[in-house]
Design an enzyme around this catalytic site. Sequence first.
Site, short mmCIF file in Angstrom:
data_model
loop_
_atom_site.label_atom_id
_atom_site.label_comp_id
_atom_site.label_asym_id
_atom_site.label_seq_id
_atom_site.Cartn_x
_atom_site.Cartn_y
_atom_site.Cartn_z
N CYS A 99 0.85 -1.19 0.00
CA CYS A 99 0.00 0.00 0.00
C CYS A 99 0.89 1.24 0.00
O CYS A 99 1.87 1.29 0.75
CB CYS A 99 -0.90 -0.02 1.24
SG CYS A 99 -2.04 1.36 1.35
N HIS A 141 -9.04 -3.87 -2.41
CA HIS A 141 -8.08 -3.12 -1.59
C HIS A 141 -8.48 -1.64 -1.54
O HIS A 141 -8.55 -1.04 -0.46
CB HIS A 141 -6.67 -3.29 -2.17
CG HIS A 141 -5.61 -2.53 -1.46
ND1 HIS A 141 -4.68 -3.15 -0.66
CD2 HIS A 141 -5.31 -1.21 -1.43
CE1 HIS A 141 -3.85 -2.23 -0.17
NE2 HIS A 141 -4.22 -1.05 -0.63
N GLU A 142 -8.76 -1.06 -2.71
CA GLU A 142 -9.12 0.36 -2.77
C GLU A 142 -10.49 0.62 -2.15
O GLU A 142 -10.68 1.63 -1.47
CB GLU A 142 -9.05 0.88 -4.21
CG GLU A 142 -7.70 0.75 -4.88
CD GLU A 142 -6.54 1.37 -4.10
OE1 GLU A 142 -6.75 2.32 -3.32
OE2 GLU A 142 -5.40 0.88 -4.26
N HIS A 145 -10.21 0.99 1.50
CA HIS A 145 -9.79 2.33 1.93
C HIS A 145 -11.00 3.24 2.15
O HIS A 145 -10.98 4.09 3.04
CB HIS A 145 -8.87 2.98 0.88
CG HIS A 145 -7.44 2.61 1.02
ND1 HIS A 145 -6.67 2.89 2.13
CD2 HIS A 145 -6.60 1.99 0.15
CE1 HIS A 145 -5.44 2.46 1.96
NE2 HIS A 145 -5.37 1.90 0.76
#
Length: 181
Positions: A99, A141-142, A145
């Site tokens: 990351c 993953h994004e 966030h």
Amino acid sequence: MIRDLEYYDSPILRKVAAPVTEITDELRQLVLDMSETMAFYKGVGLAAPQVGQSISLFIMGVERELEDGELVFCDFPRVFINPVITQKSEQLVYGNEGCLSIPGLRGEVARPDKITVSAKNLDGQQFSLALEGFLARIVMHETDHLHGVLYIDRMSDKDKTKQFKNNLEKIRRKYSILRGL
């Protein structure tokens, strides 16, 4: 413009991002800045909270993955506004993740191998994509966030070795000092 990144212990990375309600010139500029920032730091994806904007938006710079695992990058990143993962396969696959907000560390994370994501593009048009493999991993993953979740939260306890935790603490201290905290 290349934007400053938010790092590991930044409070904005732990917030749930607000939905985007309007596509403005400022939002378009943010996407351009994020694209430059992602390219500068050699990322494959970047979420708005990572550049200090707590809104539900991320970009992905990978167009597709070839059979040999080689990545084909986009001329301009794909934009995901208010993304929702609508389907996930039951099969989990471990993959090594890193990351930009946790520089220098990587960890094994189990995620569904296939997903379907629904979002709006920069023209405000709704779209849906079925993705698998590394592209699905980037989107998950994004999207994490945007919900205040980091990949380290999804690592198993056995993978969070003492050395990993020590390195994480070094990153926290380094970037806290740089931010003047």
